[in-house]
Design an enzyme around this catalytic site. Structure first.
Site, PDB file in Angstrom:
ATOM      1  N   ARG A  99      41.356  66.876  60.340  1.00  0.00           N
ATOM      2  CA  ARG A  99      42.037  67.676  61.359  1.00  0.00           C
ATOM      3  C   ARG A  99      43.506  67.258  61.386  1.00  0.00           C
ATOM      4  NH1 ARG A  99      41.490  67.553  67.953  1.00  0.00           N
ATOM      5  NH2 ARG A  99      42.954  69.275  68.324  1.00  0.00           N
ATOM      6  N   HIS A 100      44.384  68.232  61.600  1.00  0.00           N
ATOM      7  CA  HIS A 100      45.817  67.948  61.676  1.00  0.00           C
ATOM      8  C   HIS A 100      46.132  66.875  62.732  1.00  0.00           C
ATOM      9  CE1 HIS A 100      46.098  70.038  65.529  1.00  0.00           C
ATOM     10  NE2 HIS A 100      45.219  70.884  65.017  1.00  0.00           N
ATOM     11  N   GLN A 157      48.443  65.262  65.927  1.00  0.00           N
ATOM     12  CA  GLN A 157      48.765  65.852  67.245  1.00  0.00           C
ATOM     13  C   GLN A 157      49.860  66.912  67.113  1.00  0.00           C
ATOM     14  OE1 GLN A 157      51.473  63.978  70.068  1.00  0.00           O
ATOM     15  NE2 GLN A 157      49.819  63.903  71.562  1.00  0.00           N
ATOM     16  N   ILE A 168      52.490  69.897  69.081  1.00  0.00           N
ATOM     17  CA  ILE A 168      53.277  69.963  70.325  1.00  0.00           C
ATOM     18  C   ILE A 168      52.421  70.544  71.458  1.00  0.00           C
ATOM     19  CG2 ILE A 168      55.310  71.048  71.398  1.00  0.00           C
ATOM     20  CD1 ILE A 168      56.546  70.935  68.489  1.00  0.00           C
ATOM     21  N   ARG A 176      33.700  75.231  74.481  1.00  0.00           N
ATOM     22  CA  ARG A 176      32.670  74.595  73.655  1.00  0.00           C
ATOM     23  C   ARG A 176      31.355  75.352  73.534  1.00  0.00           C
ATOM     24  NH1 ARG A 176      36.288  72.943  71.801  1.00  0.00           N
ATOM     25  NH2 ARG A 176      37.134  70.834  71.656  1.00  0.00           N
ATOM     26  N   HIS A 203      41.486  72.414  61.208  1.00  0.00           N
ATOM     27  CA  HIS A 203      41.614  72.412  62.672  1.00  0.00           C
ATOM     28  C   HIS A 203      40.285  72.018  63.325  1.00  0.00           C
ATOM     29  CE1 HIS A 203      45.445  74.592  62.236  1.00  0.00           C
ATOM     30  NE2 HIS A 203      44.852  75.018  61.133  1.00  0.00           N
ATOM     31  N   GLY A 204      40.370  71.612  64.593  1.00  0.00           N
ATOM     32  CA  GLY A 204      39.169  71.158  65.297  1.00  0.00           C
ATOM     33  C   GLY A 204      37.986  72.109  65.125  1.00  0.00           C
TER      34      GLY A 204
HETATM   35  O1  LIG Z   1      43.802  74.577  71.599  1.00  0.00           O
HETATM   36  C1  LIG Z   1      43.142  74.689  70.545  1.00  0.00           C
HETATM   37  O2  LIG Z   1      43.375  75.555  69.689  1.00  0.00           O
HETATM   38  C2  LIG Z   1      41.957  73.760  70.304  1.00  0.00           C
HETATM   39  C3  LIG Z   1      42.324  72.576  69.485  1.00  0.00           C
HETATM   40  O3  LIG Z   1      43.419  71.862  70.010  1.00  0.00           O
HETATM   41  O4  LIG Z   1      41.492  73.334  71.550  1.00  0.00           O
HETATM   42  P1  LIG Z   1      39.983  72.951  71.937  1.00  0.00           P
HETATM   43  O5  LIG Z   1      39.937  71.473  72.042  1.00  0.00           O
HETATM   44  O6  LIG Z   1      39.755  73.625  73.245  1.00  0.00           O
HETATM   45  O7  LIG Z   1      39.057  73.496  70.878  1.00  0.00           O
END
Ligand SMILES: O=C(O)[C@@H](CO)OP(=O)(O)O
Length: 232
Positions: free
Chosen positions: A8-9, A11, A13, A115, A182-183
């Site tokens: 995952r990238h 942190q 901004i 989630r 990404h997450g």
């Molecule tokens: O804002 C977002 O795009 C994601 C990742 O930062 O957030 P979340 O943690 O709610 O999946």
């Protein structure tokens, strides 16, 4: 044995500002760049070198990949950028502060949007500046491919075909592959690789800049899975 690393990238901004991000193209913070550097150093220490890398078309993942590859002295590596690896689209929540949204709609509703497996956030209006139809990088896509919001289930619907049609053939023909994403696009991949049910994937969280290693056999069955920092 093959190695697939999901990263995952660092942190961004908007991570720092606690804002829903999704497809918005926000850059890394200094801390995010440092996390990417540390991830690269960790992979270097463990002797990881890659044959190919994939990333999204969003700069927080692309820059994390660049910084990581720089640490590995592999900036020459062939890289494929794919919109299918983008973060899940956050719809009308894009840009809003997560804590303020929880105050307005309740923590439970915001948790469902963030989630739950298949409840998407409210959709963006087409005239919103955040709608991907206004972004030239998506000009080659069909209108029905452009999301106005996505649940994790909908994210999986574009990540999984890309995994099967693009990444699997590459991984089948090489030893080590890096995906900087990404997450939630990583959670979609994990749901598939670990064969998690819709309930279990809701509890999976992915930290920034934390390389996750899958060891795979030639048929891409998972032999082992670990965070690289656990072996440091
Ligand atoms: O804002 C977002 O795009 C994601 C990742 O930062 O957030 P979340 O943690 O709610 O999946």
């Amino acid at each position: 044995m093959k190695k697939l690393v999901l990263l995952r990238h660092g942190q961004s901004i908007w991570n720092q500002e606690n804002r829903f991000t999704g497809w918005h193209d926000v850059d890394l913070t200094d801390k995010g760049r440092e996390e990417a550097r540390a991830a690269g150093q960790l992979m270097l220490r463990h002797g990881l070198r890659f044959d190919h890398a994939y990333t999204s078309v969003l700069k927080r993942a692309i820059r994390t990949l660049w910084i990581g590859l720089d640490e590995l002295d592999q900036m020459w590596l062939p890289v494929t950028k794919a919109w299918q690896l983008n973060e899940r689209h956050y719809g009308a929540l894009t840009g809003l502060n997560k804590a303020e949204t929880a105050e307005e709609y309740g923590a439970e509703q915001v948790h469902i949007w963030r989630r739950s497996y298949d409840t998407p956030p409210p959709a963006l209006e087409e005239d919103s500046p955040y709608h991907p139809k206004h972004d030239p990088r998506y000009a080659g896509l069909q209108p029905e491919q452009l999301p106005a919001t996505e649940s994790l289930a909908l994210t999986l619907e574009r990540v999984l075909p890309y995994w099967n049609e693009a990444i699997v053939p590459t991984l089948s023909g090489c030893d080590n592959l890096l995906i900087a994403a990404h997450g939630n696009s990583i959670r979609a991949l994990i749901k598939h690789l670990d064969q998690l049910d819709n309930e279990s994937i809701m509890k999976v969280e992915i930290a920034t800049g934390d390389p996750l290693v899958y060891e795979l056999d030639d048929a891409l069955n998972v032999l082992d899975k670990y965070y690289l920092r656990e072996r440091d």
